[in-house]
Design a protein around this motif. Structure first.
Motif, PDB file in Angstrom:
ATOM      1  N   PHE B  10      30.730   0.842  17.939  1.00 13.69           N
ATOM      2  CA  PHE B  10      29.484   1.067  18.659  1.00 13.69           C
ATOM      3  C   PHE B  10      29.247   2.563  18.787  1.00 13.69           C
ATOM      4  O   PHE B  10      30.188   3.334  18.906  1.00 13.69           O
ATOM      5  CB  PHE B  10      29.520   0.461  20.078  1.00 13.69           C
ATOM      6  CG  PHE B  10      29.813  -0.995  20.126  1.00 13.69           C
ATOM      7  CD1 PHE B  10      31.102  -1.449  20.298  1.00 13.69           C
ATOM      8  CD2 PHE B  10      28.794  -1.919  19.998  1.00 13.69           C
ATOM      9  CE1 PHE B  10      31.384  -2.801  20.348  1.00 13.69           C
ATOM     10  CE2 PHE B  10      29.064  -3.276  20.044  1.00 13.69           C
ATOM     11  CZ  PHE B  10      30.366  -3.709  20.215  1.00 13.69           C
ATOM     12  N   ARG B  11      27.969   2.947  18.766  1.00  8.80           N
ATOM     13  CA  ARG B  11      27.649   4.348  18.973  1.00  8.80           C
ATOM     14  C   ARG B  11      26.202   4.450  19.432  1.00  8.80           C
ATOM     15  O   ARG B  11      25.333   3.723  18.945  1.00  8.80           O
ATOM     16  CB  ARG B  11      27.834   5.143  17.691  1.00  8.80           C
ATOM     17  CG  ARG B  11      27.692   6.648  17.846  1.00  8.80           C
ATOM     18  CD  ARG B  11      28.857   7.259  18.579  1.00  8.80           C
ATOM     19  NE  ARG B  11      28.620   8.686  18.844  1.00  8.80           N
ATOM     20  CZ  ARG B  11      29.009   9.659  18.027  1.00  8.80           C
ATOM     21  NH1 ARG B  11      29.651   9.373  16.917  1.00  8.80           N
ATOM     22  NH2 ARG B  11      28.749  10.908  18.342  1.00  8.80           N
ATOM     23  N   VAL B  12      25.978   5.349  20.389  1.00 11.96           N
ATOM     24  CA  VAL B  12      24.625   5.658  20.831  1.00 11.96           C
ATOM     25  C   VAL B  12      24.380   7.134  20.543  1.00 11.96           C
ATOM     26  O   VAL B  12      25.183   7.988  20.933  1.00 11.96           O
ATOM     27  CB  VAL B  12      24.432   5.362  22.330  1.00 11.96           C
ATOM     28  CG1 VAL B  12      23.022   5.734  22.749  1.00 11.96           C
ATOM     29  CG2 VAL B  12      24.703   3.892  22.626  1.00 11.96           C
ATOM     30  N   LEU B  13      23.291   7.419  19.862  1.00 14.98           N
ATOM     31  CA  LEU B  13      22.925   8.792  19.516  1.00 14.98           C
ATOM     32  C   LEU B  13      21.561   9.137  20.089  1.00 14.98           C
ATOM     33  O   LEU B  13      20.733   8.246  20.311  1.00 14.98           O
ATOM     34  CB  LEU B  13      22.856   8.963  17.998  1.00 14.98           C
ATOM     35  CG  LEU B  13      24.127   8.915  17.174  1.00 14.98           C
ATOM     36  CD1 LEU B  13      23.784   9.061  15.694  1.00 14.98           C
ATOM     37  CD2 LEU B  13      25.109   9.995  17.599  1.00 14.98           C
ATOM     38  N   LYS B  14      21.348  10.411  20.271  1.00 19.17           N
ATOM     39  CA  LYS B  14      20.010  10.887  20.584  1.00 19.17           C
ATOM     40  C   LYS B  14      19.337  11.321  19.283  1.00 19.17           C
ATOM     41  O   LYS B  14      20.021  11.725  18.331  1.00 19.17           O
ATOM     42  CB  LYS B  14      20.070  12.054  21.555  1.00 19.17           C
ATOM     43  CG  LYS B  14      20.605  11.681  22.934  1.00 19.17           C
ATOM     44  CD  LYS B  14      20.602  12.885  23.857  1.00 19.17           C
ATOM     45  CE  LYS B  14      21.134  12.502  25.236  1.00 19.17           C
ATOM     46  NZ  LYS B  14      21.176  13.676  26.156  1.00 19.17           N
ATOM     47  N   THR B  15      18.025  11.211  19.245  1.00 20.52           N
ATOM     48  CA  THR B  15      17.276  11.639  18.063  1.00 20.52           C
ATOM     49  C   THR B  15      17.677  13.055  17.672  1.00 20.52           C
ATOM     50  O   THR B  15      17.728  13.956  18.516  1.00 20.52           O
ATOM     51  CB  THR B  15      15.771  11.569  18.333  1.00 20.52           C
ATOM     52  OG1 THR B  15      15.417  10.198  18.603  1.00 20.52           O
ATOM     53  CG2 THR B  15      14.978  12.068  17.147  1.00 20.52           C
ATOM     54  N   GLY B  16      17.966  13.234  16.383  1.00 22.37           N
ATOM     55  CA  GLY B  16      18.334  14.547  15.883  1.00 22.37           C
ATOM     56  C   GLY B  16      19.832  14.800  15.799  1.00 22.37           C
ATOM     57  O   GLY B  16      20.268  15.718  15.098  1.00 22.37           O
ATOM     58  N   GLN B  17      20.628  13.986  16.485  1.00 18.05           N
ATOM     59  CA  GLN B  17      22.077  14.152  16.409  1.00 18.05           C
ATOM     60  C   GLN B  17      22.592  13.648  15.069  1.00 18.05           C
ATOM     61  O   GLN B  17      21.928  12.882  14.371  1.00 18.05           O
ATOM     62  CB  GLN B  17      22.775  13.407  17.555  1.00 18.05           C
ATOM     63  CG  GLN B  17      22.609  14.064  18.897  1.00 18.05           C
ATOM     64  CD  GLN B  17      23.405  13.368  19.988  1.00 18.05           C
ATOM     65  OE1 GLN B  17      23.462  12.144  20.062  1.00 18.05           O
ATOM     66  NE2 GLN B  17      24.029  14.155  20.854  1.00 18.05           N
ATOM     67  N   SER B  18      23.796  14.077  14.738  1.00 18.34           N
ATOM     68  CA  SER B  18      24.409  13.636  13.491  1.00 18.34           C
ATOM     69  C   SER B  18      25.670  12.843  13.786  1.00 18.34           C
ATOM     70  O   SER B  18      26.258  12.959  14.864  1.00 18.34           O
ATOM     71  CB  SER B  18      24.752  14.835  12.613  1.00 18.34           C
ATOM     72  OG  SER B  18      25.723  15.649  13.258  1.00 18.34           O
ATOM     73  N   MET B  19      26.062  12.011  12.827  1.00 16.75           N
ATOM     74  CA  MET B  19      27.311  11.283  12.966  1.00 16.75           C
ATOM     75  C   MET B  19      27.766  10.785  11.606  1.00 16.75           C
ATOM     76  O   MET B  19      26.980  10.744  10.648  1.00 16.75           O
ATOM     77  CB  MET B  19      27.184  10.116  13.925  1.00 16.75           C
ATOM     78  CG  MET B  19      26.499   8.886  13.382  1.00 16.75           C
ATOM     79  SD  MET B  19      26.830   7.406  14.363  1.00 16.75           S
ATOM     80  CE  MET B  19      28.577   7.181  14.095  1.00 16.75           C
ATOM     81  N   THR B  20      29.030  10.410  11.541  1.00 17.17           N
ATOM     82  CA  THR B  20      29.608   9.857  10.319  1.00 17.17           C
ATOM     83  C   THR B  20      30.278   8.542  10.639  1.00 17.17           C
ATOM     84  O   THR B  20      31.049   8.439  11.603  1.00 17.17           O
ATOM     85  CB  THR B  20      30.644  10.817   9.712  1.00 17.17           C
ATOM     86  OG1 THR B  20      30.003  12.056   9.401  1.00 17.17           O
ATOM     87  CG2 THR B  20      31.236  10.230   8.445  1.00 17.17           C
TER      88      THR B  20
END
Lengths: 109, 114
Positions: B10-20
């Motif tokens: 599970f992951r929650v991001l904000k618009t514009g953030q990056s993740m792998t």
């Protein structure tokens, strides 16, 4: 029109009932897959077939290449069979899998 | 054998953030795939790899990048996340990539982009 159509979209059955889920496709294929996805869980491959019929426990999968149609049957259904069943075919120009939208099955005790 | 392992779940991001997102398989499979699953739609192929050091675009590649530096690992990157990328992501692998063989899936990553 979707290249892989499943019916019904949703199915509710009583424990013990015989269940049939259908898959029709419009492209030429080399193989058809039936997959199972439990709520919140991963996806498991049930069958892969290119002709005829396969059986595994209470599950039976059939395919009719001429009619471009496959069926997944569940005999003596059980609440643990509740899941989304997905049909996928290997077809198209790149040979990648094309997935149906899935059939959500709920088996009530 | 663990099969196909995806992290995170599970992951929650904000618009514009990056993740792998990381996918690992221990079956010595050549082919690996990233799919996304959205309500009311079938699984759609994002990118795939036919072997170590190779990647190719699938049906919906925009906004994603991938890398396959090691045979057992296939990474999916989001450089600048958008709400449209809210989805459940599945990694899968197969031995030869021929459609006539079984596909092995990971347990999925639920991603929300706010």
């Amino acid at each position: 029109k979707n290249e892989v159509e499943q019916s019904p979209q949703n199915l509710t059955a009583q424990e013990g009932e015989f269940i049939t889920i259908n898959c029709s496709y419009s492209v030429g294929i080399s193989a058809l897959h039936w997959l199972q996805q439990h709520p919140g869980g991963g996806i498991v491959s049930l069958f892969m077939l290119s002709s005829g019929k396969k059986k595994h426990g209470r599950l039976i999968a059939t395919i009719n290449i001429q009619e471009k149609h496959s069926s997944l049957h569940i005999t003596a259904s059980h609440p643990r069979d509740s899941a989304v069943y997905i049909c996928a075919v290997t077809g198209g120009s790149q040979g990648n899998l094309i997935f149906g939208k899935g059939t959500k099955l709920s088996v009530k005790p | 054998n663990a099969g196909v392992t995806q992290t995170p779940k599970f992951r929650v991001l904000k618009t514009g953030q990056s993740m792998t997102l990381l996918c690992a398989q221990d079956m010595n499979h050549e082919y690996m795939y990233w799919y996304r699953q959205d309500p009311g739609m079938g699984l759609r192929l994002i990118h795939y790899s036919v072997g170590e050091g190779t990647t190719a675009k699938g049906e919906v590649p925009d906004g994603y990048n991938v890398s396959r530096l090691k045979k057992q690992n296939f990474l999916l990157g989001l450089e600048s996340a958008a709400p449209s990328q809210t989805s459940v992501y599945f990694c899968a692998s197969s031995y030869s990539g021929r459609g006539e063989e079984k596909l092995f899936f990971g347990s999925g990553t639920q991603l929300s982009v706010l």
